[in-house]
Design a protein around this motif. Structure first.
Motif, PDB file in Angstrom:
ATOM      1  N   ILE A 199     -69.651  61.139   0.733  1.00  0.00           N
ATOM      2  CA  ILE A 199     -68.884  62.381   0.644  1.00  0.00           C
ATOM      3  C   ILE A 199     -69.786  63.465   0.064  1.00  0.00           C
ATOM      4  N   ALA A 200     -69.902  64.583   0.779  1.00  0.00           N
ATOM      5  CA  ALA A 200     -70.756  65.684   0.315  1.00  0.00           C
ATOM      6  C   ALA A 200     -69.915  66.646  -0.530  1.00  0.00           C
ATOM      7  N   ASN A 201     -68.748  67.023  -0.017  1.00  0.00           N
ATOM      8  CA  ASN A 201     -67.834  67.856  -0.808  1.00  0.00           C
ATOM      9  C   ASN A 201     -66.421  67.792  -0.220  1.00  0.00           C
ATOM     10  N   ILE A 202     -65.479  68.217  -1.034  1.00  0.00           N
ATOM     11  CA  ILE A 202     -64.081  68.247  -0.569  1.00  0.00           C
ATOM     12  C   ILE A 202     -63.517  69.632  -0.863  1.00  0.00           C
ATOM     13  N   GLY A 251     -67.758  53.320   4.918  1.00  0.00           N
ATOM     14  CA  GLY A 251     -68.110  51.943   4.573  1.00  0.00           C
ATOM     15  C   GLY A 251     -66.853  51.135   4.327  1.00  0.00           C
ATOM     16  N   ARG A 252     -66.943  49.808   4.536  1.00  0.00           N
ATOM     17  CA  ARG A 252     -65.767  48.941   4.388  1.00  0.00           C
ATOM     18  C   ARG A 252     -65.140  49.114   2.997  1.00  0.00           C
ATOM     19  N   GLY A 253     -63.841  49.107   2.971  1.00  0.00           N
ATOM     20  CA  GLY A 253     -63.137  49.311   1.697  1.00  0.00           C
ATOM     21  C   GLY A 253     -63.111  50.771   1.276  1.00  0.00           C
ATOM     22  N   GLY A 254     -63.529  51.663   2.193  1.00  0.00           N
ATOM     23  CA  GLY A 254     -63.760  53.063   1.834  1.00  0.00           C
ATOM     24  C   GLY A 254     -62.536  53.902   1.525  1.00  0.00           C
ATOM     25  N   SER A 255     -61.333  53.361   1.751  1.00  0.00           N
ATOM     26  CA  SER A 255     -60.146  54.136   1.365  1.00  0.00           C
ATOM     27  C   SER A 255     -60.055  54.279  -0.151  1.00  0.00           C
ATOM     28  N   ASP A 256     -60.627  53.318  -0.876  1.00  0.00           N
ATOM     29  CA  ASP A 256     -60.678  53.449  -2.343  1.00  0.00           C
ATOM     30  C   ASP A 256     -61.442  54.720  -2.705  1.00  0.00           C
ATOM     31  N   LEU A 257     -62.540  54.940  -1.988  1.00  0.00           N
ATOM     32  CA  LEU A 257     -63.373  56.122  -2.260  1.00  0.00           C
ATOM     33  C   LEU A 257     -62.612  57.405  -1.938  1.00  0.00           C
ATOM     34  N   THR A 258     -61.884  57.401  -0.817  1.00  0.00           N
ATOM     35  CA  THR A 258     -61.084  58.583  -0.470  1.00  0.00           C
ATOM     36  C   THR A 258     -60.153  58.941  -1.623  1.00  0.00           C
ATOM     37  N   ALA A 259     -59.445  57.935  -2.130  1.00  0.00           N
ATOM     38  CA  ALA A 259     -58.460  58.178  -3.187  1.00  0.00           C
ATOM     39  C   ALA A 259     -59.135  58.747  -4.430  1.00  0.00           C
ATOM     40  N   ILE A 260     -60.241  58.146  -4.825  1.00  0.00           N
ATOM     41  CA  ILE A 260     -60.890  58.575  -6.063  1.00  0.00           C
ATOM     42  C   ILE A 260     -61.521  59.958  -5.891  1.00  0.00           C
ATOM     43  N   ALA A 261     -62.105  60.193  -4.731  1.00  0.00           N
ATOM     44  CA  ALA A 261     -62.741  61.500  -4.495  1.00  0.00           C
ATOM     45  C   ALA A 261     -61.687  62.612  -4.418  1.00  0.00           C
ATOM     46  N   ILE A 262     -60.567  62.328  -3.772  1.00  0.00           N
ATOM     47  CA  ILE A 262     -59.486  63.326  -3.712  1.00  0.00           C
ATOM     48  C   ILE A 262     -58.948  63.583  -5.123  1.00  0.00           C
ATOM     49  N   ALA A 263     -58.783  62.508  -5.890  1.00  0.00           N
ATOM     50  CA  ALA A 263     -58.277  62.663  -7.266  1.00  0.00           C
ATOM     51  C   ALA A 263     -59.215  63.569  -8.064  1.00  0.00           C
ATOM     52  N   ALA A 264     -60.530  63.386  -7.873  1.00  0.00           N
ATOM     53  CA  ALA A 264     -61.495  64.232  -8.586  1.00  0.00           C
ATOM     54  C   ALA A 264     -61.385  65.675  -8.095  1.00  0.00           C
ATOM     55  N   THR A 271     -37.588  62.842   2.751  1.00  0.00           N
ATOM     56  CA  THR A 271     -38.639  63.441   1.920  1.00  0.00           C
ATOM     57  C   THR A 271     -39.605  64.215   2.809  1.00  0.00           C
ATOM     58  N   LYS A 272     -39.931  65.433   2.400  1.00  0.00           N
ATOM     59  CA  LYS A 272     -40.888  66.235   3.181  1.00  0.00           C
ATOM     60  C   LYS A 272     -42.284  65.638   3.030  1.00  0.00           C
ATOM     61  N   ALA A 273     -42.965  65.409   4.143  1.00  0.00           N
ATOM     62  CA  ALA A 273     -44.302  64.811   4.075  1.00  0.00           C
ATOM     63  C   ALA A 273     -45.118  65.271   5.264  1.00  0.00           C
ATOM     64  N   VAL A 274     -46.411  65.476   5.044  1.00  0.00           N
ATOM     65  CA  VAL A 274     -47.320  65.873   6.123  1.00  0.00           C
ATOM     66  C   VAL A 274     -48.544  64.965   6.070  1.00  0.00           C
ATOM     67  N   SER A 275     -48.950  64.461   7.238  1.00  0.00           N
ATOM     68  CA  SER A 275     -50.151  63.619   7.277  1.00  0.00           C
ATOM     69  C   SER A 275     -51.374  64.465   7.606  1.00  0.00           C
ATOM     70  N   LEU A 276     -52.512  64.097   7.009  1.00  0.00           N
ATOM     71  CA  LEU A 276     -53.769  64.789   7.288  1.00  0.00           C
ATOM     72  C   LEU A 276     -54.871  63.756   7.546  1.00  0.00           C
ATOM     73  N   THR A 277     -55.693  63.998   8.555  1.00  0.00           N
ATOM     74  CA  THR A 277     -56.880  63.157   8.737  1.00  0.00           C
ATOM     75  C   THR A 277     -57.861  63.526   7.616  1.00  0.00           C
ATOM     76  N   GLY A 278     -58.931  62.780   7.482  1.00  0.00           N
ATOM     77  CA  GLY A 278     -59.918  63.097   6.451  1.00  0.00           C
ATOM     78  C   GLY A 278     -60.438  64.519   6.623  1.00  0.00           C
ATOM     79  N   ALA A 279     -60.764  64.867   7.860  1.00  0.00           N
ATOM     80  CA  ALA A 279     -61.307  66.209   8.129  1.00  0.00           C
ATOM     81  C   ALA A 279     -60.284  67.286   7.777  1.00  0.00           C
ATOM     82  N   GLN A 280     -59.048  67.068   8.162  1.00  0.00           N
ATOM     83  CA  GLN A 280     -58.005  68.066   7.857  1.00  0.00           C
ATOM     84  C   GLN A 280     -57.781  68.221   6.359  1.00  0.00           C
ATOM     85  N   ALA A 281     -58.060  67.143   5.624  1.00  0.00           N
ATOM     86  CA  ALA A 281     -57.895  67.216   4.167  1.00  0.00           C
ATOM     87  C   ALA A 281     -59.116  67.868   3.507  1.00  0.00           C
ATOM     88  N   GLY A 282     -60.102  68.219   4.324  1.00  0.00           N
ATOM     89  CA  GLY A 282     -61.272  68.931   3.798  1.00  0.00           C
ATOM     90  C   GLY A 282     -62.384  68.021   3.284  1.00  0.00           C
TER      91      GLY A 282
END
Ligand code: ADP
Ligand code: ASP
Ligand code: MG
Length: 404
Positions: free
Chosen positions: A113-116, A149-162, A90-101
């Motif tokens: 998070i200020a903006n994405i 903040g601890r548990g912050g990957s939940d926030l990444t997922a929700i913010a990216i989804a938005a 499967t084609k896949a590319v990893s991005l750090t938070g910064a690379q994901a914008g």
């Protein structure tokens, strides 16, 4: 074709076998014809070991360097996840938070998070890739790595989804969804099919670590409906969304226990105007968040003032008020971490009476002493002895008929 965000927490990516299992699920989702963005946490235990390692080198490490250190946990997982997907063709590319914008403010260790700007994410998706984003991290406008903040990957997922306007956001974890209480503490806890943002937010803020509280706040603000479910099976999970009128029929949705609490008592304080103001101004100036406060009945002109803080702020709080002892003529400062906060949460509380009385009677019957109480429209919290926390949670859970 839908756009789907899938987040996998630490235990879901704990080792190579688990990462392979996640890759299989992600690949299957993509093969069903969807575009998939994956957000991942550090492998189970990695963040805690990095914190421990840092402490061995410095008692109070600079927060900027903590962020550089802790962000490596998630960076490890994104690369491994990409490799696991490549191994399946499967084609896949990893991005750090910064690379994901993901741009945050500059508040190290608990950045907001200020903006994405998800341009790169969209480009990679359009080229047919699964895009794997490192959870828990971003970059400040001046280029520093930050964490959320601890548990912050939940926030990444929700913010990216938005940000990418995903059709579905799934939070995969090691339990089947959000339960009426932590199933590790209350074995007969029941999985909820749905829960309102406000109830999920209260439960999270009051110690139910299944979701990071800030991520729920974000989801409510941007109306991201999400599902909490298990990465270990295919059972449907819990949908978290805006409340519906039907939800109010249930008085108590859940019971939360927070064992990371501490109580600081200033004993023998002269009972005169201005003292409480002075004490709490001093604590506020030190940037310490206070939760509950009690002042005992005065005896011969002296009283005790107690307040609670998060356990990791206990030492700092005690040290902050210690100099006040000679200044205000108090006797001593006593600090203990042997306390826990037990809370009941439910939007139905707004329209039902007698809930507090029922809770307190149950605790009395279980011989659990209540040290402090605080309430809001949809929750009641009590501070009790740490050793009583589990039996009290089970008793309250039964009283309110939450068991399966
Ligand atoms: P992840 O690593 O996937 O982010 P966490 O460990 O942060 O997972 O959160 C999942 C854990 O949350 C569960 O294993 C469970 O013990 C705990 N938990 C606490 N309260 C609840 C609750 N009300 N419902 C479900 N899980 C809960
Ligand atoms: N790895 C981070 C933590 O352990 C973030 C996360 O898992 O959500 O807190
Ligand atoms: Mg978590």
């Amino acid at each position: 074709m839908s756009l789907i965000v899938q987040k996998f927490g630490g235990s879901s990516v704990a080792d190579a076998t688990r990462i392979r299992a996640v890759a299989e699920r992600v690949q299957k989702t993509q093969q069903e014809g969807h575009q998939v963005v994956v957000a991942v946490s550090a492998m189970k235990g990695v963040t805690d070991s990095l914190i421990e390692l840092a402490r061995q080198l410095h008692p109070d490490p600079v927060e900027r360097e903590m962020d550089v250190l802790l962000s490596t946990g998630e960076q490890t997982t994104i690369a491994l996840m990409a490799m696991a997907l490549h191994a399946r063709g499967t084609k896949a590319v990893s991005l750090t938070g910064a690379q994901a914008g993901i741009v945050t403010d500059g508040w190290h260790t608990k950045a907001k998070i200020a903006n994405i700007t998800p341009r790169r994410v969209h480009e990679l998706l359009d080229e047919g890739n699964v895009v794997i984003v490192a959870g828990f991290q971003g970059m400040s406008p001046d280029g520093h790595i930050t964490t959320l903040g601890r548990g912050g990957s939940d926030l990444t997922a929700i913010a990216i989804a938005a940000a990418i306007k995903a059709d579905i956001c799934q939070i995969y974890t090691d339990v089947d969804g959000v339960y009426t209480s932590d199933p590790r503490i209350v074995p007969n806890a029941r999985k909820l099919d749905e829960i309102s943002y406000d109830e999920m937010l209260e439960l999270a803020a009051l110690g139910s670590k299944v979701m990071q509280a800030r991520s729920v706040e974000f989801a409510k603000k941007f109306n991201v409906i999400f599902e909490v479910r298990s990465s270990f099976n295919n059972n449907p999970g819990t949908i978290v969304k805006e409340e519906t009128s039907k939800m109010e029929d249930v008085v108590i949705r859940g019971v939360a226990v927070d064992r990371n609490q501490a109580k600081v008592t200033i004993a023998g304080v002269p009972d005169k105007p201005g003292i409480a103001a002075q004490v709490f101004q001093t604590v506020a100036d030190a940037n310490i968040n206070i939760d509950m406060i009690v002042q005992n009945v005065s005896e011969k002109g002296f009283t005790d003032i107690s307040f609670t803080v998060a356990a990791n702020e206990a030492k700092k709080a005690a040290a902050t008020v210690q100099p006040l002892v000679p200044e205000i003529g108090a006797r001593e400062v006593i600090s203990t971490e042997a306390v826990a906060k037990l809370s009941i949460v439910g939007i139905g509380m707004r329209s039902h009476t007698g809930v507090a009385a029922k809770m307190f009677k149950t605790l009395a019957d279980a011989k659990v002493n209540i040290e402090m109480i605080s309430t809001s429209e949809i929750k009641i919290s009590v501070m009790i002895e740490l050793d009583d926390a589990e039996k009290a949670a089970r008793a309250i859970h039964d009283t309110f008929g939450l068991a399966q």
